[in-house]
Scaffold this active site. Sequence first.
Site, PDB file in Angstrom:
ATOM      1  N   LYS A 189       3.394   0.641  -4.140  1.00 57.21           N
ATOM      2  CA  LYS A 189       3.041  -0.075  -5.036  1.00 57.21           C
ATOM      3  C   LYS A 189       3.225   0.211  -6.208  1.00 57.21           C
ATOM      4  CE  LYS A 189      -2.243   0.344  -3.112  1.00 57.21           C
ATOM      5  NZ  LYS A 189      -3.790   0.717  -3.695  1.00 57.21           N
ATOM      6  N   THR A 228       0.569  -0.679  -0.218  1.00 55.27           N
ATOM      7  CA  THR A 228      -0.050   0.147  -0.099  1.00 55.27           C
ATOM      8  C   THR A 228       1.068   1.765  -0.324  1.00 55.27           C
ATOM      9  OG1 THR A 228      -2.060   1.276   0.793  1.00 55.27           O
ATOM     10  CG2 THR A 228      -0.274  -0.037   2.899  1.00 55.27           C
ATOM     11  N   GLY A 273      -6.094   9.145  -9.448  1.00 57.76           N
ATOM     12  CA  GLY A 273      -5.322   8.008  -8.617  1.00 57.76           C
ATOM     13  C   GLY A 273      -5.251   6.977  -9.188  1.00 57.76           C
TER      14      GLY A 273
HETATM   15  P1  NDP Z   1      -4.595   8.879  -4.596  1.00 58.60           P
HETATM   16  O1  NDP Z   1      -4.147  10.082  -3.346  1.00 58.60           O
HETATM   17  O2  NDP Z   1      -4.262   7.886  -5.386  1.00 58.60           O
HETATM   18  O3  NDP Z   1      -5.729   9.863  -5.297  1.00 58.60           O
HETATM   19  C1  NDP Z   1      -6.683  10.530  -5.174  1.00 58.60           C
HETATM   20  C2  NDP Z   1      -7.942  10.878  -5.945  1.00 58.60           C
HETATM   21  O4  NDP Z   1      -8.724  11.902  -5.386  1.00 58.60           O
HETATM   22  C3  NDP Z   1      -7.105  11.868  -6.813  1.00 58.60           C
HETATM   23  O5  NDP Z   1      -7.850  11.682  -8.032  1.00 58.60           O
HETATM   24  C4  NDP Z   1      -7.051  13.337  -6.436  1.00 58.60           C
HETATM   25  O6  NDP Z   1      -7.277  14.347  -7.644  1.00 58.60           O
HETATM   26  C5  NDP Z   1      -8.622  12.843  -6.255  1.00 58.60           C
HETATM   27  N1  NDP Z   1      -9.459  14.080  -5.507  1.00 58.60           N
HETATM   28  C6  NDP Z   1      -8.788  13.834  -4.029  1.00 58.60           C
HETATM   29  N2  NDP Z   1      -9.650  14.881  -3.351  1.00 58.60           N
HETATM   30  C7  NDP Z   1     -10.032  15.662  -4.100  1.00 58.60           C
HETATM   31  C8  NDP Z   1     -10.978  17.206  -3.865  1.00 58.60           C
HETATM   32  N3  NDP Z   1     -11.367  17.672  -2.874  1.00 58.60           N
HETATM   33  N4  NDP Z   1     -11.636  17.090  -5.466  1.00 58.60           N
HETATM   34  C9  NDP Z   1     -11.699  16.740  -6.243  1.00 58.60           C
HETATM   35  N5  NDP Z   1     -10.596  15.833  -6.320  1.00 58.60           N
HETATM   36  C10 NDP Z   1      -9.824  15.184  -5.649  1.00 58.60           C
HETATM   37  O7  NDP Z   1      -5.908   7.703  -3.583  1.00 58.60           O
HETATM   38  P2  NDP Z   1      -5.825   6.212  -4.591  1.00 58.60           P
HETATM   39  O8  NDP Z   1      -6.330   6.746  -5.698  1.00 58.60           O
HETATM   40  O9  NDP Z   1      -4.998   5.066  -3.905  1.00 58.60           O
HETATM   41  O10 NDP Z   1      -7.818   5.710  -3.915  1.00 58.60           O
HETATM   42  C11 NDP Z   1      -8.773   6.726  -3.521  1.00 58.60           C
HETATM   43  C12 NDP Z   1      -9.552   6.682  -2.739  1.00 58.60           C
HETATM   44  O11 NDP Z   1     -10.036   4.730  -2.809  1.00 58.60           O
HETATM   45  C13 NDP Z   1      -8.709   6.236  -1.086  1.00 58.60           C
HETATM   46  O12 NDP Z   1     -10.147   7.213  -0.247  1.00 58.60           O
HETATM   47  C14 NDP Z   1      -8.933   4.155  -0.752  1.00 58.60           C
HETATM   48  O13 NDP Z   1      -8.972   4.409   0.891  1.00 58.60           O
HETATM   49  C15 NDP Z   1     -10.002   4.103  -1.534  1.00 58.60           C
HETATM   50  N6  NDP Z   1     -10.107   3.144  -1.955  1.00 58.60           N
HETATM   51  C16 NDP Z   1     -10.985   1.734  -1.795  1.00 58.60           C
HETATM   52  C17 NDP Z   1     -10.522   0.673  -2.148  1.00 58.60           C
HETATM   53  C18 NDP Z   1     -11.106   0.210  -2.238  1.00 58.60           C
HETATM   54  O14 NDP Z   1     -11.199  -1.708  -2.409  1.00 58.60           O
HETATM   55  N7  NDP Z   1     -13.124  -0.171  -1.816  1.00 58.60           N
HETATM   56  C19 NDP Z   1      -9.344   0.246  -2.641  1.00 58.60           C
HETATM   57  C20 NDP Z   1      -8.519   0.821  -2.370  1.00 58.60           C
HETATM   58  C21 NDP Z   1      -8.684   2.221  -1.707  1.00 58.60           C
HETATM   59  P3  NDP Z   1      -6.139  15.482  -7.977  1.00 58.60           P
HETATM   60  O15 NDP Z   1      -5.155  14.800  -9.257  1.00 58.60           O
HETATM   61  O16 NDP Z   1      -6.640  16.375  -8.225  1.00 58.60           O
HETATM   62  O17 NDP Z   1      -4.989  15.604  -6.829  1.00 58.60           O
END
Ligand code: NDP
Length: 282
Positions: A70, A66, A132
Amino acid sequence: MKNYRAELTGVFGDPVDDNPTGVVEEAAFAAKNLNYRYLTIKVLPEDLGKAMDSVKIFGMKGINLTMPHKIKVLPYLDELSPAAEIIGAVNTVIQKEGKLFGENTDGKGFVTALKNSGETLDKKNVTILGAGGAARAIAVECALNGAAHINIINRSIEKGEELASLIQMKTDSSAKYLNWKNNMAIPSDTDILINATSIGFSPNVTDKPDIDYTTITPEMCVCDVIFNPAETIFLKSAAENGAKTITGLGMLVQQAALNFTLWTGVEAPVDVMEDALKKEFE
Ligand code: NDP
């Protein structure tokens, strides 16, 4: 002769203390009477190479990765699955005959949960909020499972464009990046809408993505990656517009189930795993 040696699995991360996967995997090992352990281990970024050596030295069955490992783990692996290769990130390593095989089960877990709810991706239009790690894995698996088109809506333009062009170049699905405007309208031909941002995750449970919720229709299936809480404001608002909704719990359980089977070769007790996770968030 009695065997006192347990088979080892676990997760490397930093931070990692609040990762609930161990509870789910340990419940599954117990239910299947397997002498396996799942260790939640803090590994600093600079120690990842040594930690991956220890996977081999300890003869571990495998390990989850994690944040922030990754992508950085790739040089330490012998082989990658086709999906992990395209995604460019690995969340699960399997050790077989001294070789480390990298897989990404985040997107596969999402697709399994979606299909279990009766949906199909075949020729569907998918709209994903976020670009993300989770969005990347989900977008690639949706494309590999037959989606016709994928819209990526993301706040930061560069990451959004990069993911759309990755799908366009490396899969048979078409893809487009859409700039995230205030009160963003969801494209009307969307069949499946997914929140793959971190918006709404506990403790920020009153936050929801800035979209025009009146553009969500009863024909859409709306999914969230957020699993704590399971019923997010995003999903509640989508349901108020008549859409079918799927929580992030299914994705989390299904990817843990896939990991369980990859490590043990045994069918995962999905119900036990789901109950263990739900109890954790009560
Ligand atoms: P990352 O940090 O890689 O990506 C976060 C994403 O959220 C980016 O696209 C970011 O945009 C966007 N974002 C965050 N805050 C905002 C905001 N205020 N407005 C608009 N966009 C926003 O995280 P992950 O992709 O690894 O994880 C994302 C979520 O998924 C987490 O909460 C995690 O817990 C959950 N998750 C759930 C899983 C499951 O099995 N259910 C498995 C893996 C993850 P920007 O690029 O502009 O920063």
